[in-house]
Write a protein that holds these residues in place. Structure first.
Motif, PDB file in Angstrom:
ATOM      1  N   GLU A 168      -7.390  -4.740  13.546  1.00 57.16           N
ATOM      2  CA  GLU A 168      -6.514  -3.756  14.178  1.00 57.16           C
ATOM      3  C   GLU A 168      -5.589  -3.053  13.200  1.00 57.16           C
ATOM      4  OE1 GLU A 168      -3.304  -3.536  17.893  1.00 57.16           O
ATOM      5  OE2 GLU A 168      -4.445  -5.370  17.514  1.00 57.16           O
ATOM      6  N   SER A 169      -5.178  -3.725  12.146  1.00 55.51           N
ATOM      7  CA  SER A 169      -4.173  -3.147  11.240  1.00 55.51           C
ATOM      8  C   SER A 169      -4.765  -2.213  10.194  1.00 55.51           C
ATOM      9  CB  SER A 169      -3.402  -4.264  10.534  1.00 55.51           C
ATOM     10  OG  SER A 169      -4.229  -4.931   9.599  1.00 55.51           O
ATOM     11  N   VAL A 170      -6.090  -2.109  10.121  1.00 55.75           N
ATOM     12  CA  VAL A 170      -6.747  -1.312   9.091  1.00 55.75           C
ATOM     13  C   VAL A 170      -7.532  -0.181   9.742  1.00 55.75           C
ATOM     14  CG1 VAL A 170      -8.439  -1.325   7.217  1.00 55.75           C
ATOM     15  CG2 VAL A 170      -6.891  -3.255   7.501  1.00 55.75           C
ATOM     16  N   GLY A 171      -7.311   1.054   9.283  1.00 49.89           N
ATOM     17  CA  GLY A 171      -8.031   2.183   9.875  1.00 49.89           C
ATOM     18  C   GLY A 171      -7.664   3.482   9.195  1.00 49.89           C
ATOM     19  N   GLY A 172      -8.062   4.584   9.832  1.00 51.53           N
ATOM     20  CA  GLY A 172      -7.768   5.906   9.283  1.00 51.53           C
ATOM     21  C   GLY A 172      -8.762   6.321   8.221  1.00 51.53           C
ATOM     22  N   PHE A 173      -8.270   6.998   7.199  1.00 49.09           N
ATOM     23  CA  PHE A 173      -9.099   7.438   6.090  1.00 49.09           C
ATOM     24  C   PHE A 173      -9.208   6.337   5.034  1.00 49.09           C
ATOM     25  CE2 PHE A 173      -6.669  11.216   7.588  1.00 49.09           C
ATOM     26  CZ  PHE A 173      -7.731  11.957   8.090  1.00 49.09           C
ATOM     27  N   VAL A 174     -10.208   6.452   4.164  1.00 47.79           N
ATOM     28  CA  VAL A 174     -10.302   5.573   2.996  1.00 47.79           C
ATOM     29  C   VAL A 174      -9.853   6.361   1.774  1.00 47.79           C
ATOM     30  CG1 VAL A 174     -11.827   4.271   1.466  1.00 47.79           C
ATOM     31  CG2 VAL A 174     -12.150   4.165   3.940  1.00 47.79           C
ATOM     32  N   THR A 175      -8.972   5.764   0.996  1.00 45.02           N
ATOM     33  CA  THR A 175      -8.506   6.367  -0.251  1.00 45.02           C
ATOM     34  C   THR A 175      -9.024   5.529  -1.411  1.00 45.02           C
ATOM     35  OG1 THR A 175      -6.477   7.062   0.868  1.00 45.02           O
ATOM     36  CG2 THR A 175      -6.483   7.146  -1.522  1.00 45.02           C
ATOM     37  N   ARG A 176      -9.576   6.211  -2.421  1.00 43.84           N
ATOM     38  CA  ARG A 176     -10.066   5.500  -3.606  1.00 43.84           C
ATOM     39  C   ARG A 176      -9.556   6.207  -4.857  1.00 43.84           C
ATOM     40  NH1 ARG A 176     -15.689   5.066  -6.407  1.00 43.84           N
ATOM     41  NH2 ARG A 176     -16.305   6.812  -5.076  1.00 43.84           N
ATOM     42  N   ALA A 177      -9.076   5.436  -5.808  1.00 37.88           N
ATOM     43  CA  ALA A 177      -8.637   5.963  -7.098  1.00 37.88           C
ATOM     44  C   ALA A 177      -9.292   5.154  -8.193  1.00 37.88           C
ATOM     45  CB  ALA A 177      -7.121   5.907  -7.230  1.00 37.88           C
ATOM     46  N   CYS A 178      -9.560   5.808  -9.312  1.00 36.97           N
ATOM     47  CA  CYS A 178     -10.228   5.128 -10.422  1.00 36.97           C
ATOM     48  C   CYS A 178      -9.706   5.681 -11.742  1.00 36.97           C
ATOM     49  CB  CYS A 178     -11.741   5.323 -10.317  1.00 36.97           C
ATOM     50  SG  CYS A 178     -12.685   4.485 -11.621  1.00 36.97           S
ATOM     51  N   PHE A 179      -9.610   4.813 -12.737  1.00 38.27           N
ATOM     52  CA  PHE A 179      -9.259   5.272 -14.071  1.00 38.27           C
ATOM     53  C   PHE A 179     -10.505   5.876 -14.707  1.00 38.27           C
ATOM     54  CE2 PHE A 179      -8.452   4.838 -18.635  1.00 38.27           C
ATOM     55  CZ  PHE A 179      -7.213   5.464 -18.705  1.00 38.27           C
ATOM     56  N   THR A 180     -10.411   7.132 -15.121  1.00 38.75           N
ATOM     57  CA  THR A 180     -11.583   7.874 -15.574  1.00 38.75           C
ATOM     58  C   THR A 180     -11.738   7.928 -17.089  1.00 38.75           C
ATOM     59  OG1 THR A 180     -10.323   9.945 -15.563  1.00 38.75           O
ATOM     60  CG2 THR A 180     -11.479   9.347 -13.530  1.00 38.75           C
TER      61      THR A 180
END
Length: 285
Positions: A168-180
Motif C-alpha cells: 500500500e505504501s509504494v506506488g505512483g511513478f518510478v524514478t531511476r538515477a544512475c551515475f553515467t
C-alpha cells in the motif's frame, strides 16, 4: 513510507524509488498517486544523490537543497540530525546517500544509525515488506535474458511494485538515477501501467487449452503510459512525468524539487519546449 534502493554495479551507482505520498489524514490525497506525487530521489550535485523515505518529504527536500553543496561528511551529519529531529516529533525519515567522490559510496541514514553500506553494494530505506518483495523480484531476474543488466533488474523490480499495488505504501511513478561517468542523471524510462488486478481465463478449443488475462468485473480496465523527461546541466535534478492519455505532465524543477508544476501538453516534445522556455529547465526526453 515508500521505498528507495541503491546498488553499486560496474563501478557506478544506480538508485530507484517510487513517488507515492501517503496522507494519513486524507485518503483521497493518498489515492492521487499521479497528481500528489513527489520524487524520492534528489540529485544534489554531479557526483552526489540521495533517496528519501518517510514523512513530510516536501520539508525534507527543502532542507536538502539548502545543503546540496556541502561535503559528504557534512551531508551525512545533517541528514542524521534531520532524522533525529523528525523522530523527536513523532515522525520518521530515512535516507540513502550515494556518492562518487571519488569512488562509489553508499550510506543508510536514520534516527538511530548512519551506516556505510559500500561493502555490501546495496543500501535501502523505507517499507520492509516492500523491500522484501523487491528483493524477491530482483533475485528472480538473476536468470534470463536481462540477467546482466543491473539497471533493468532494479527498474523492473520497482515497476512491479508500483504497477500492481503490491504494498500500500509504494506506488505512483518510478524514478531511476544512475551515475553515467561524469554525473548522476535521471534515466528517461518508459512504463505502461495496466489494470491493477487481472484474472486468468482458460478456454478449451479444438487446438487445445488457451489462456487469457482480463480484468475481473468491477476493476477499471484502463491503462496508461508514462514518459519521463530528465534534467541536464545546469538543471540536472529537474524531472518531469508525462501521461499522454491525460495530455498532462508534472514538472519538478531543479531549484524546487518538492513541488510540481502541472502542464497541459500534447507531446513529449512540447513538454521539453515548455520546460525550457517558461520554466528554465533543460530537459531530455
Amino acid at each position: 513510507m515508500s521505498l528507495v534502493v541503491a546498488q553499486i554495479h560496474d563501478g557506478r551507482i544506480s538508485l530507484v524509488a517510487d513517488t507515492k505520498i501517503t496522507d494519513y489524514n486524507d485518503v483521497t490525497k493518498t489515492r492521487r498517486v499521479l497528481t500528489n506525487a513527489v520524487p524520492k530521489i534528489l540529485i544534489l550535485r554531479e557526483r552526489v544523490a540521495v533517496g528519501i523515505t518517510g514523512d513530510n518529504h516536501h520539508l525534507v527536500l527543502q532542507k536538502l537543497v539548502e545543503i546540496r553543496d556541502e561535503p559528504l561528511a557534512v551531508l551525512r551529519e545533517q541528514m542524521h540530525e534531520i532524522a533525529v529531529r523528525w523522530d523527536s516529533h513523532g515522525s520518521v525519515v530515512s535516507f540513502v546517500l550515494a556518492g562518487m567522490e571519488p569512488e562509489a559510496q553508499l550510506w543508510e541514514i536514520g534516527p538511530d544509525t548512519a551506516e556505510e553500506r559500500t561493502a555490501y553494494n546495496r543500501a535501502w530505506a523505507g517499507d520492509l515488506a516492500a523491500y522484501n518483495y523487491f528483493r524477491q523480484r530482483f533475485d528472480e531476474s538473476a536468470t534470463g535474458y536481462y540477467s546482466s543488466d543491473m539497471g533493468w533488474r532494479l527498474l523492473s523490480s520497482m515497476q512491479w511494485l508500483t504497477s500492481f499495488n503490491v504494498v500500500e505504501s509504494v506506488g505512483g511513478f518510478v524514478t531511476r538515477a544512475c551515475f553515467t561517468g561524469e554525473s548522476f542523471k535521471f534515466i528517461g524510462d518508459f512504463a505502461i501501467v495496466g489494470p491493477w488486478l487481472m484474472e486468468m481465463i482458460r478456454e478449451e478449443t479444438p487446438e487445445g487449452a488457451k489462456l487469457a488475462l482480463r480484468p475481473p468485473r468491477g476493476i477499471d480496465p484502463r491503462g496508461y503510459q508514462v514518459f519521463t523527461a530528465t534534467g541536464r546541466t545546469p538543471t540536472i535534478s529537474a524531472l518531469a512525468y508525462f501521461v499522454p492519455q491525460a495530455r498532462r505532465a508534472w514538472l519538478f524543477r531543479h531549484e524546487t524539487p518538492w513541488e510540481s508544476v502541472g502542464l497541459n501538453v500534447s507531446s513529449l516534445a512540447e513538454l521539453l519546449a515548455v520546460g525550457a522556455s517558461e520554466y528554465g529547465q533543460n530537459l531530455d526526453g
